[in-house]
Design a protein around this motif. Structure first.
Motif, PDB file in Angstrom:
ATOM      1  N   TYR A   1       3.036  -2.631  -9.636  1.00  0.00           N
ATOM      2  CA  TYR A   1       3.624  -1.483  -8.944  1.00  0.00           C
ATOM      3  C   TYR A   1       3.945  -0.404  -9.980  1.00  0.00           C
ATOM      4  N   THR A   2       4.995  -0.630 -10.758  1.00  0.00           N
ATOM      5  CA  THR A   2       5.449   0.353 -11.750  1.00  0.00           C
ATOM      6  C   THR A   2       4.914   0.048 -13.140  1.00  0.00           C
TER       7      THR A   2
ATOM      8  N   GLU B   1       0.831  -1.203   0.000  1.00  0.00           N
ATOM      9  CA  GLU B   1       0.000   0.000   0.000  1.00  0.00           C
ATOM     10  C   GLU B   1       0.868   1.257   0.000  1.00  0.00           C
ATOM     11  N   GLN B   2       1.895   1.264   0.846  1.00  0.00           N
ATOM     12  CA  GLN B   2       2.795   2.418   0.923  1.00  0.00           C
ATOM     13  C   GLN B   2       3.604   2.607  -0.360  1.00  0.00           C
ATOM     14  N   SER B   3       3.812   1.512  -1.093  1.00  0.00           N
ATOM     15  CA  SER B   3       4.577   1.579  -2.344  1.00  0.00           C
ATOM     16  C   SER B   3       3.722   2.030  -3.520  1.00  0.00           C
ATOM     17  N   GLY B   4       2.431   2.206  -3.281  1.00  0.00           N
ATOM     18  CA  GLY B   4       1.536   2.645  -4.344  1.00  0.00           C
ATOM     19  C   GLY B   4       1.113   1.544  -5.287  1.00  0.00           C
TER      20      GLY B   4
ATOM     21  N   LYS C   1      -1.103  -1.246  -7.118  1.00  0.00           N
ATOM     22  CA  LYS C   1      -2.521  -1.427  -7.412  1.00  0.00           C
ATOM     23  C   LYS C   1      -2.932  -2.765  -6.812  1.00  0.00           C
TER      24      LYS C   1
END
Length: 372
Positions: free
Chosen positions: A34-35, A16-19, A21
């Protein structure tokens, strides 16, 4: 009736902190990317990627009858295992349909760990408990087990500084239990679902800090100057499909059997009795009427998807797609599906019905990406 909330792995806060999905997968909130799927996929093929797969189920069989119990429910020959070895296997119903595919680890004499698919864990556990005439002790440790998969050609460079175990010496489908990132009793297994060199790292969350292990791996990669990307389920799926690895619920289900699914190599009829053996012997004797095959679409923009119809040159239905995507590495449409046996030979011309059109494809034995 209330709908149960998805579970969270011990790494959920990090995702969640890493953004990342996050989606509900197998009853867990899991990162799908993630990326970006393409970037994460390429990192695994060219450098290194790290997957949280702690949603998988870990079920332990122990006691003097542990081996007999494992042999009874699985199709492969667990008697061939020695401590430190793992094998790919499957469980079948009496009619030969597949309950699940799984990994069997021999941890020690009279102690085995069976790793099952997350979405099937409760079903699998119930099946194991209901089919345990030998009286093995069966324990579900899934809630406490963490599992990280670090995959890619540079994974040893990243992981070796974190353990005294000689990772390069761990051969495919073998494992070592030792110290990792300062914590003990960690299983380092040379297994994975990507087709790349890699390790699956199992540890008990009550004995090792999940966040500390995650950060130690990232820090080690940084120190080594290796690009390591956290990767999600999206890249995991494109990577496994490039290798032609089966996915339960798509390529194998309770309505398919190991022989038609290309898993005859793990079905050991000479090991003695096991659930589903008689039905599978009958299938072997009669010959399968369909086979799971890989295929490549003629136009790279023609992307096959699960459930699409497979046709012959006259437009008659001869099967269906089970998995499909555009290969990130080869940039072409690839897929797997069941076709009538007459169309299963390598090089056979088939057609995939996409957007109402019959588009040409060629049967091609996986892997779709050739490894050096």
């Amino acid at each position: 009736m209330s709908v149960s909330e998805p579970q969270k792995t011990p790494f959920y806060d990090i995702h969640e902190q890493s953004g990342a999905k996050l989606i509900d997968f197998g009853g867990f909130m899991m990162p799908v990317q993630y990326t970006g799927i393409k970037k994460e996929h390429e990192a695994v093929r060219n450098s290194c990627g790290m997957f949280d797969v702690s949603h998988m189920g870990e079920i332990f069989f122990t006691g003097p009858n542990a081996l007999a119990a494992v042999q009874h429910i699985t199709v492969n020959d667990a008697a061939k295992l020695v401590p430190g070895k793992a094998q790919y296997s499957a469980m079948c119903y009496e009619n030969g349909g597949i309950v699940d595919d799984l990994l069997v680890y021999m941890l020690a004499e009279e102690r085995y760990m069976l790793v099952v698919n997350a979405s099937n864990k409760d079903k699998d556990l119930a099946w194991m408990l209901a089919n345990n005439p030998h009286g093995a002790e069966i324990t579900d440790a899934s809630a406490d087990m963490c599992l990280l998969a670090v995959q890619g050609p540079k994974c040893v460079e990243v992981l070796q500084p974190l353990t005294e175990t000689d990772l390069a010496a761990i051969k495919f489908y073998t494992f070592n239990t030792g110290t990792f990132a300062g914590f003990g009793d960690v299983i380092l297994s040379a297994t994975g679902y990507t087709g790349e060199k890699g390790f699956e790292i199992y540890f008990d969350r009550t004995k090792a800090d999940p966040a500390a292990v995650w950060q130690a791996i990232l820090k080690s990669a940084e120190t080594a100057g290796v690009e390591l990307l956290p990767a999600g389920l999206g890249a995991r799926d494109t990577l496994r499909l490039e290798m032609g690895y089966a996915l339960y619920g798509n390529d194998i289900t309770q309505d398919t059997n190991p022989l038609e699914a290309g898993l005859g190599w793990i079905t050991k009829f000479d090991k003695g009795a096991f659930i589903g053996k008689e039905a599978l012997l009958a299938v072997k004797e009669a010959g399968v009427s369909r086979r799971l095959v890989g295929f490549i679409t003629e136009n790279k923009r023609d992307i096959p998807r699960n459930g699409y119809r497979i046709l012959d040159a006259e437009g008659a239905e001869i099967g269906f797609v089970t998995s499909g995507t555009q290969s990130v590495t080869e940039v072409k449409g690839i897929g797997t599906g069941y076709v009538k046996t007459a169309f299963a030979a390598n090089g056979s011309q088939i057609f995939i019905e996409i957007r109402g059109k019959a588009l040409p494809a060629t049967v091609s034995k996986p892997p779709f990406v050739k490894k050096a």
